[in-house]
Design a protein around this motif. Sequence first.
Motif, short mmCIF file in Angstrom:
data_model
loop_
_atom_site.label_atom_id
_atom_site.label_comp_id
_atom_site.label_asym_id
_atom_site.label_seq_id
_atom_site.Cartn_x
_atom_site.Cartn_y
_atom_site.Cartn_z
N VAL A 142 0.84 -1.21 0.00
CA VAL A 142 0.00 0.00 0.00
C VAL A 142 0.87 1.26 0.00
O VAL A 142 0.47 2.30 -0.54
N LEU A 143 2.07 1.18 0.56
CA LEU A 143 2.96 2.35 0.55
C LEU A 143 3.38 2.74 -0.88
O LEU A 143 3.51 3.92 -1.18
N LEU B 117 0.37 4.59 -2.22
CA LEU B 117 0.23 5.92 -1.61
C LEU B 117 1.30 6.87 -2.14
O LEU B 117 1.01 8.04 -2.44
N GLN B 118 2.54 6.38 -2.27
CA GLN B 118 3.61 7.23 -2.79
C GLN B 118 3.32 7.63 -4.24
O GLN B 118 3.54 8.77 -4.64
N LEU C 253 0.42 7.92 -5.65
CA LEU C 253 -0.74 8.83 -5.73
C LEU C 253 -0.47 10.19 -5.10
O LEU C 253 -1.22 11.14 -5.34
N SER C 254 0.58 10.30 -4.30
CA SER C 254 0.78 11.53 -3.52
C SER C 254 1.57 12.59 -4.29
O SER C 254 2.38 13.30 -3.70
N ASP C 255 1.30 12.70 -5.55
CA ASP C 255 1.89 13.75 -6.38
C ASP C 255 0.76 14.35 -7.22
O ASP C 255 -0.05 13.58 -7.78
N PRO C 256 0.69 15.66 -7.34
CA PRO C 256 -0.47 16.26 -8.02
C PRO C 256 -0.61 15.84 -9.48
O PRO C 256 -1.74 15.62 -9.95
N LEU D 207 -1.73 12.10 -9.53
CA LEU D 207 -3.13 11.97 -9.10
C LEU D 207 -4.06 12.44 -10.21
O LEU D 207 -5.11 11.83 -10.45
N LEU E 75 -9.73 1.84 -1.64
CA LEU E 75 -8.68 2.87 -1.62
C LEU E 75 -8.78 3.84 -2.80
O LEU E 75 -8.86 5.06 -2.62
N SER F 175 -11.96 6.01 -2.72
CA SER F 175 -11.96 7.10 -1.73
C SER F 175 -11.01 8.22 -2.16
O SER F 175 -11.32 9.40 -1.97
N VAL F 176 -9.89 7.87 -2.78
CA VAL F 176 -8.95 8.89 -3.25
C VAL F 176 -9.58 9.68 -4.40
O VAL F 176 -9.52 10.92 -4.42
N ARG G 52 -12.73 10.08 -5.08
CA ARG G 52 -13.85 10.87 -4.54
C ARG G 52 -13.29 12.16 -3.93
O ARG G 52 -13.80 13.25 -4.16
N ALA G 53 -12.21 12.02 -3.19
CA ALA G 53 -11.60 13.18 -2.53
C ALA G 53 -10.95 14.12 -3.55
O ALA G 53 -10.92 15.34 -3.35
#
Lengths: 107, 107
Positions: free
Chosen positions: B18-19, B22-23, B25-28, B31, B98, B101-102, B104-105
Amino acid sequence: MGPATETHQPRDLADVDVLDVLQALSDPVRLEMVRQLAAWPAQDGLQCGQMKLPVKKAAASHHLKVLWEAGLVSTEKQGVYKLITLRRDELDERFPGLLDSVLRAAG
Amino acid sequence: MGPATETHQPRDLADVDVLDVLQALSDPVRLEMVRQLAAWPAQDGLQCGQMKLPVKKAAASHHLKVLWEAGLVSTEKQGVYKLITLRRDELDERFPGLLDSVLRAAG
């Protein structure tokens, strides 16, 4: 005499972007902190030193600050202790399903 | 003659943590790529150049590679085109809730 309990004003989650949360969670130490906080009774705060982490205190403090800045945790000073709480209900409201799915995946 | 369709072997999601997701996805930019891929009909692939991104082609290629390495997308070469697909069903199975929810946000 000042109050024995002092709350560090937490960040308004309305101003928190999902990228802030993803960045905060995308580190193994921080994800582990969130996992341990989620497993702790919600009404009790956890001290940073009570967590079992693979890093020293200074690094743990840094990671805690990142979590706090991303709005994931709140901290409350009680005497000499700083108690940390996961803002689970607020996060569920702001980013429905996100924390649950990450925690499920993190085991 | 070789085949006109060639699939770049995607990463086995069982080996993806999952890391990693997350890593990734954690860039604009990444994403936004995932958001556009999710909005595209699942059966069609999207070309990198068809995405509306705030970065140049080389940067977009780099971000696409990160997404591919995290198991988020698969790519298929069709003639001169490389078609990108979000591995939505597989990701939902590996990390339930996961991606939804990402996305949706992320709005």
